[in-house]
Design a protein around this motif. Structure first.
Motif, PDB file in Angstrom:
ATOM      1  N   THR A   1      12.652   0.320  -4.856  1.00 36.16           N
ATOM      2  CA  THR A   1      11.772   0.280  -6.020  1.00 36.16           C
ATOM      3  C   THR A   1      12.298   1.089  -7.207  1.00 36.16           C
ATOM      4  O   THR A   1      11.722   1.047  -8.291  1.00 36.16           O
ATOM      5  CB  THR A   1      10.381   0.830  -5.650  1.00 36.16           C
ATOM      6  OG1 THR A   1      10.546   2.167  -5.126  1.00 36.16           O
ATOM      7  CG2 THR A   1       9.700  -0.035  -4.609  1.00 36.16           C
ATOM      8  N   GLY A   2      13.368   1.868  -6.985  1.00 33.22           N
ATOM      9  CA  GLY A   2      13.896   2.712  -8.060  1.00 33.22           C
ATOM     10  C   GLY A   2      13.209   4.065  -8.137  1.00 33.22           C
ATOM     11  O   GLY A   2      13.582   4.920  -8.945  1.00 33.22           O
ATOM     12  N   LEU A   3      12.183   4.292  -7.294  1.00 32.83           N
ATOM     13  CA  LEU A   3      11.479   5.585  -7.302  1.00 32.83           C
ATOM     14  C   LEU A   3      12.372   6.719  -6.816  1.00 32.83           C
ATOM     15  O   LEU A   3      12.061   7.892  -7.006  1.00 32.83           O
ATOM     16  CB  LEU A   3      10.222   5.497  -6.423  1.00 32.83           C
ATOM     17  CG  LEU A   3       9.081   4.658  -7.002  1.00 32.83           C
ATOM     18  CD1 LEU A   3       8.013   4.400  -5.949  1.00 32.83           C
ATOM     19  CD2 LEU A   3       8.468   5.347  -8.216  1.00 32.83           C
ATOM     20  N   ILE A   4      13.502   6.362  -6.193  1.00 35.66           N
ATOM     21  CA  ILE A   4      14.432   7.375  -5.714  1.00 35.66           C
ATOM     22  C   ILE A   4      14.977   8.218  -6.875  1.00 35.66           C
ATOM     23  O   ILE A   4      15.359   9.375  -6.680  1.00 35.66           O
ATOM     24  CB  ILE A   4      15.605   6.720  -4.922  1.00 35.66           C
ATOM     25  CG1 ILE A   4      16.350   7.752  -4.074  1.00 35.66           C
ATOM     26  CG2 ILE A   4      16.544   5.982  -5.846  1.00 35.66           C
ATOM     27  CD1 ILE A   4      15.572   8.297  -2.911  1.00 35.66           C
ATOM     28  N   LEU A   5      14.980   7.656  -8.084  1.00 39.57           N
ATOM     29  CA  LEU A   5      15.516   8.395  -9.242  1.00 39.57           C
ATOM     30  C   LEU A   5      14.642   9.594  -9.617  1.00 39.57           C
ATOM     31  O   LEU A   5      15.133  10.721  -9.646  1.00 39.57           O
ATOM     32  CB  LEU A   5      15.721   7.457 -10.434  1.00 39.57           C
ATOM     33  CG  LEU A   5      16.759   6.345 -10.207  1.00 39.57           C
ATOM     34  CD1 LEU A   5      16.814   5.414 -11.404  1.00 39.57           C
ATOM     35  CD2 LEU A   5      18.128   6.941  -9.933  1.00 39.57           C
TER      36      LEU A   5
ATOM     37  N   ILE B   1      12.250   6.441   2.315  1.00 37.32           N
ATOM     38  CA  ILE B   1      13.459   6.487   1.494  1.00 37.32           C
ATOM     39  C   ILE B   1      13.986   5.078   1.174  1.00 37.32           C
ATOM     40  O   ILE B   1      14.295   4.785   0.014  1.00 37.32           O
ATOM     41  CB  ILE B   1      14.563   7.357   2.144  1.00 37.32           C
ATOM     42  CG1 ILE B   1      14.152   8.839   2.155  1.00 37.32           C
ATOM     43  CG2 ILE B   1      15.892   7.196   1.410  1.00 37.32           C
ATOM     44  CD1 ILE B   1      14.036   9.493   0.797  1.00 37.32           C
ATOM     45  N   PRO B   2      14.073   4.149   2.175  1.00 38.94           N
ATOM     46  CA  PRO B   2      14.520   2.792   1.824  1.00 38.94           C
ATOM     47  C   PRO B   2      13.619   2.130   0.776  1.00 38.94           C
ATOM     48  O   PRO B   2      14.107   1.428  -0.119  1.00 38.94           O
ATOM     49  CB  PRO B   2      14.446   2.038   3.164  1.00 38.94           C
ATOM     50  CG  PRO B   2      14.579   3.108   4.211  1.00 38.94           C
ATOM     51  CD  PRO B   2      13.870   4.297   3.634  1.00 38.94           C
ATOM     52  N   LEU B   3      12.308   2.375   0.869  1.00 38.66           N
ATOM     53  CA  LEU B   3      11.367   1.807  -0.094  1.00 38.66           C
ATOM     54  C   LEU B   3      11.583   2.441  -1.478  1.00 38.66           C
ATOM     55  O   LEU B   3      11.544   1.753  -2.506  1.00 38.66           O
ATOM     56  CB  LEU B   3       9.932   2.034   0.385  1.00 38.66           C
ATOM     57  CG  LEU B   3       8.811   1.438  -0.463  1.00 38.66           C
ATOM     58  CD1 LEU B   3       8.971  -0.069  -0.590  1.00 38.66           C
ATOM     59  CD2 LEU B   3       7.450   1.775   0.135  1.00 38.66           C
TER      60      LEU B   3
ATOM     61  N   ALA C   1       0.837  -1.211   0.000  1.00 39.50           N
ATOM     62  CA  ALA C   1       0.000   0.000   0.000  1.00 39.50           C
ATOM     63  C   ALA C   1       0.868   1.255   0.000  1.00 39.50           C
ATOM     64  O   ALA C   1       0.596   2.227  -0.714  1.00 39.50           O
ATOM     65  CB  ALA C   1      -0.915  -0.013   1.227  1.00 39.50           C
ATOM     66  N   LEU C   2       1.956   1.229   0.806  1.00 41.63           N
ATOM     67  CA  LEU C   2       2.864   2.380   0.883  1.00 41.63           C
ATOM     68  C   LEU C   2       3.554   2.609  -0.463  1.00 41.63           C
ATOM     69  O   LEU C   2       3.714   3.746  -0.912  1.00 41.63           O
ATOM     70  CB  LEU C   2       3.904   2.162   1.978  1.00 41.63           C
ATOM     71  CG  LEU C   2       4.715   3.400   2.410  1.00 41.63           C
ATOM     72  CD1 LEU C   2       3.815   4.435   3.075  1.00 41.63           C
ATOM     73  CD2 LEU C   2       5.841   3.008   3.361  1.00 41.63           C
ATOM     74  N   GLU C   3       3.935   1.512  -1.119  1.00 46.72           N
ATOM     75  CA  GLU C   3       4.586   1.635  -2.433  1.00 46.72           C
ATOM     76  C   GLU C   3       3.626   2.247  -3.456  1.00 46.72           C
ATOM     77  O   GLU C   3       4.003   3.127  -4.237  1.00 46.72           O
ATOM     78  CB  GLU C   3       5.063   0.261  -2.918  1.00 46.72           C
ATOM     79  CG  GLU C   3       5.805   0.342  -4.240  1.00 46.72           C
ATOM     80  CD  GLU C   3       6.270  -1.013  -4.764  1.00 46.72           C
ATOM     81  OE1 GLU C   3       6.448  -1.126  -5.995  1.00 46.72           O
ATOM     82  OE2 GLU C   3       6.451  -1.946  -3.954  1.00 46.72           O
ATOM     83  N   ALA C   4       2.372   1.811  -3.440  1.00 45.49           N
ATOM     84  CA  ALA C   4       1.371   2.366  -4.359  1.00 45.49           C
ATOM     85  C   ALA C   4       1.181   3.861  -4.098  1.00 45.49           C
ATOM     86  O   ALA C   4       1.111   4.672  -5.031  1.00 45.49           O
ATOM     87  CB  ALA C   4       0.054   1.617  -4.201  1.00 45.49           C
ATOM     88  N   ASP C   5       1.124   4.236  -2.806  1.00 36.11           N
ATOM     89  CA  ASP C   5       0.965   5.649  -2.444  1.00 36.11           C
ATOM     90  C   ASP C   5       2.189   6.467  -2.864  1.00 36.11           C
ATOM     91  O   ASP C   5       2.067   7.622  -3.293  1.00 36.11           O
ATOM     92  CB  ASP C   5       0.771   5.785  -0.926  1.00 36.11           C
ATOM     93  CG  ASP C   5      -0.614   5.342  -0.474  1.00 36.11           C
ATOM     94  OD1 ASP C   5      -1.452   5.034  -1.352  1.00 36.11           O
ATOM     95  OD2 ASP C   5      -0.857   5.280   0.742  1.00 36.11           O
ATOM     96  N   LEU C   6       3.375   5.855  -2.728  1.00 39.53           N
ATOM     97  CA  LEU C   6       4.625   6.545  -3.072  1.00 39.53           C
ATOM     98  C   LEU C   6       4.669   6.855  -4.564  1.00 39.53           C
ATOM     99  O   LEU C   6       5.143   7.910  -4.980  1.00 39.53           O
ATOM    100  CB  LEU C   6       5.810   5.663  -2.666  1.00 39.53           C
ATOM    101  CG  LEU C   6       7.207   6.294  -2.610  1.00 39.53           C
ATOM    102  CD1 LEU C   6       7.224   7.513  -1.706  1.00 39.53           C
ATOM    103  CD2 LEU C   6       8.227   5.276  -2.135  1.00 39.53           C
ATOM    104  N   ARG C   7       4.137   5.941  -5.371  1.00 42.35           N
ATOM    105  CA  ARG C   7       4.113   6.157  -6.824  1.00 42.35           C
ATOM    106  C   ARG C   7       3.199   7.335  -7.183  1.00 42.35           C
ATOM    107  O   ARG C   7       3.434   8.051  -8.153  1.00 42.35           O
ATOM    108  CB  ARG C   7       3.648   4.883  -7.545  1.00 42.35           C
ATOM    109  CG  ARG C   7       4.665   3.769  -7.470  1.00 42.35           C
ATOM    110  CD  ARG C   7       4.285   2.533  -8.251  1.00 42.35           C
ATOM    111  NE  ARG C   7       5.282   1.480  -8.060  1.00 42.35           N
ATOM    112  CZ  ARG C   7       6.445   1.430  -8.692  1.00 42.35           C
ATOM    113  NH1 ARG C   7       6.741   2.350  -9.596  1.00 42.35           N
ATOM    114  NH2 ARG C   7       7.306   0.460  -8.455  1.00 42.35           N
ATOM    115  N   LEU C   8       2.152   7.518  -6.380  1.00 44.08           N
ATOM    116  CA  LEU C   8       1.226   8.635  -6.620  1.00 44.08           C
ATOM    117  C   LEU C   8       1.772   9.966  -6.102  1.00 44.08           C
ATOM    118  O   LEU C   8       1.414  11.030  -6.601  1.00 44.08           O
ATOM    119  CB  LEU C   8      -0.098   8.356  -5.898  1.00 44.08           C
ATOM    120  CG  LEU C   8      -1.205   7.656  -6.671  1.00 44.08           C
ATOM    121  CD1 LEU C   8      -2.398   7.437  -5.748  1.00 44.08           C
ATOM    122  CD2 LEU C   8      -1.631   8.493  -7.876  1.00 44.08           C
ATOM    123  N   ALA C   9       2.630   9.882  -5.087  1.00 50.18           N
ATOM    124  CA  ALA C   9       3.056  11.077  -4.356  1.00 50.18           C
ATOM    125  C   ALA C   9       3.693  12.149  -5.240  1.00 50.18           C
ATOM    126  O   ALA C   9       3.437  13.344  -5.066  1.00 50.18           O
ATOM    127  CB  ALA C   9       4.016  10.691  -3.228  1.00 50.18           C
TER     128      ALA C   9
END
Length: 276
Positions: free
Chosen positions: A99-103, A93-95, A42-50
């Motif tokens: 997931t590569g979203l850090i880029l 940040i670790p997530l 759920a957190l990963e899905a939210d992070l993609r939207l953020a």
């Protein structure tokens, strides 16, 4: 009654927990494992939207000279989650790294920081402030990282020496040849560098002299123990002496008490950041 599919799914989860724990071990399925996996998904899905929903915010922690003059700031990334409020970087940040979203997040931070420097340029009180931005290993080792930074600087139309990139020891030493090439290329266009969390990794003094560093940053874990652990006070003094001898600035992070600040000033560290 549980279905055959549920039992196999639970066994699979338990197996991955055993692998994570170092293999050659047993783990029994616990409903908490499933809850944890669901929460992470759920957190990963939210992070993609953020990013697209503009939920990230930058805060600026002042970096202050010993006479009280603010000389710059470090960018702190925060996530204003619509349901949970401010989410700690320790959680996301670790997530983002995994997931590569850090880029895309890192690129947004860089561009937003350059725009902030441009805003500060228009005010006589802030036009000389520099801004420090943390760079993740995944970001730094992108083949086009130098171009990404150059583009952000051009887009912001700012003096390049007002941007300081903070690199960790582990990042720097991971691929020293690539690090030196990229740092020198960025240094040529005026970007400055700070070694973040200095003293916590496996420092190599030989490489330290080869890198175009402007600043060593004393990790807050050592600052916290000033007056508590004699060894940490010695480490702090050693880092200050090393920076001075190498012609680098030295800054202490996590300064929270006047006693810590006084100790640092007495031993030659005159730039601080923290809640004090």
């Amino acid at each position: 009654n549980q279905s055959q599919d549920d039992i196999l799914k639970h066994a699979d989860i338990a197996m991955y927990q055993a692998k994570t724990a170092g293999r050659n071990t047993l783990r029994f399925f616990d409903p908490q494992m499933q809850a944890s996996i669901n929460a992470r998904a759920a957190l990963e899905a939210d992070l993609r939207l953020a990013l697209q929903e503009k939920q990230f915010k930058l805060y600026y922690q002042p970096q202050v000279y010993h006479n009280g003059q603010t000389i710059g700031a470090e960018v702190l990334l925060r996530w204003q989650h619509p349901e949970f409020g401010l989410v700690s970087p320790l959680e996301f940040i670790p997530l983002a790294e995994e997931t590569g979203l850090i880029l895309p997040i890192g690129q947004w931070v860089l561009e937003t920081a350059c725009n902030q420097i441009k805003v500060w340029d228009s005010n006589v009180q802030t036009q000389n402030l520099h801004l420090s931005v943390n760079v993740s290993a995944k970001q730094f080792y992108q083949p086009d990282f130098v171009e990404q930074v150059s583009q952000a600087l051009r887009h912001g139309v700012i003096n390049t020496d007002r941007l300081k990139l903070e690199l960790t020891e582990s990042l720097v030493l991971d691929d020293i040849a690539d690090t030196i090439l990229k740092m020198n290329a960025l240094r040529e266009i005026g970007v400055r560098f700070s070694m973040d969390d200095f003293g916590t990794g496996h420092s190599s003094l030989a490489y330290l002299t080869k890198l175009p560093l402007d600043q060593l940053k004393i990790d807050q874990s050592f600052i916290r123990n000033i007056g508590v652990k004699a060894n940490d006070a010695v480490i702090v003094q050693t880092i200050i002496g090393m920076a001075n001898n190498l012609g680098m600035d030295v800054i202490a992070e996590g300064v929270e008490t006047e006693a810590q600040r006084a100790f640092l000033e007495k031993h030659g560290c005159r730039i601080y950041q923290g809640y004090l």
